[in-house]
Design an enzyme around this catalytic site. Sequence first.
Site, PDB file in Angstrom:
ATOM      1  N   LYS A   1       0.853  -1.195   0.000  1.00  0.00           N
ATOM      2  CA  LYS A   1       0.000   0.000   0.000  1.00  0.00           C
ATOM      3  C   LYS A   1       0.889   1.245   0.000  1.00  0.00           C
ATOM      4  CE  LYS A   1      -3.614   0.084   2.713  1.00  0.00           C
ATOM      5  NZ  LYS A   1      -4.460  -0.039   3.943  1.00  0.00           N
TER       6      LYS A   1
HETATM    7  C1  E4P Z   1      -7.765   0.710   4.444  1.00  0.00           C
HETATM    8  O1  E4P Z   1      -7.039   0.528   3.511  1.00  0.00           O
HETATM    9  C2  E4P Z   1      -7.792   2.001   5.152  1.00  0.00           C
HETATM   10  O2  E4P Z   1      -6.543   2.227   5.707  1.00  0.00           O
HETATM   11  C3  E4P Z   1      -8.860   2.007   6.184  1.00  0.00           C
HETATM   12  O3  E4P Z   1      -9.988   1.356   5.717  1.00  0.00           O
HETATM   13  C4  E4P Z   1      -9.237   3.380   6.691  1.00  0.00           C
HETATM   14  O4  E4P Z   1     -10.385   3.227   7.495  1.00  0.00           O
HETATM   15  P1  E4P Z   1     -10.813   4.325   8.585  1.00  0.00           P
HETATM   16  O5  E4P Z   1     -11.319   5.505   7.826  1.00  0.00           O
HETATM   17  O6  E4P Z   1     -11.890   3.654   9.365  1.00  0.00           O
HETATM   18  O7  E4P Z   1      -9.594   4.629   9.390  1.00  0.00           O
END
Ligand code: E4P
Length: 224
Positions: A86
């Site tokens: 990522k």
């Molecule tokens: C996933 O890739 C993201 O990092 C995550 O879903 C962010 O979620 P949040 O907005 O609940 O922190």
Amino acid sequence: MFELYLDTANAQEVARLNAAMPVFGVTTNPSILAKEGKGLSTILPEIKEVLGEQARFHVQVVSTTTEAMVAEAVQLSQLPYDIVVKIPTTVIGLAAIKQLKAKKISILETAIYSAQQGFMAALCGADYLAPYVNRIDVLGANSVNIVSDLQLLINQHNLNCKLLPASFKNTRQVMDILRLGVNSITLPSDIAEQMMIHPSVQPAVDVFSQDWQDAFEGKLAYQS
Ligand code: E4P
């Protein structure tokens, strides 16, 4: 094939949910790992033990320059797991994707808040895009329109890129996004659980049980 991910680093939650859901893998981010208090060297083997060899892991770099992101991504991609790296969708992150795609490393572009930002990431070669549904909605923008535009652009230009929407806070958001035909999704544990339950189900099952016992007292269906 649709890919259902859990947005957690908690192996117990993954095991509990995987017992009743077709979990393809997990997504994590630095905040999720910090909350769990465990690093990748602990959680990756724990979760692989639960999900099996085929589990896919989306893990995020923490470096802050293009060169350092590329170097960190190369190291992550060499771990003995099915890893998608990522990369935050910043300008330096987009520069990192261009270099990483030349090295054939699988990339998810994370922290997508707009269709144009996601489209740039797809053009740079991202394999997955993670639009942040709830965070977009909280800002007063429309996550459904943004994800819909992204899916349209991916289809129109025949881009080899999957949408993996993230950041959900309720099942309505999930269904609104699934209706758009995305190929994958990641859900926090509580929302994943809510996808399986409805308060009317158990009362209905209880009535079936009572009716059955009244009529057939202790017999199983095939014995009736
Ligand atoms: C996933 O890739 C993201 O990092 C995550 O879903 C962010 O979620 P949040 O907005 O609940 O922190």
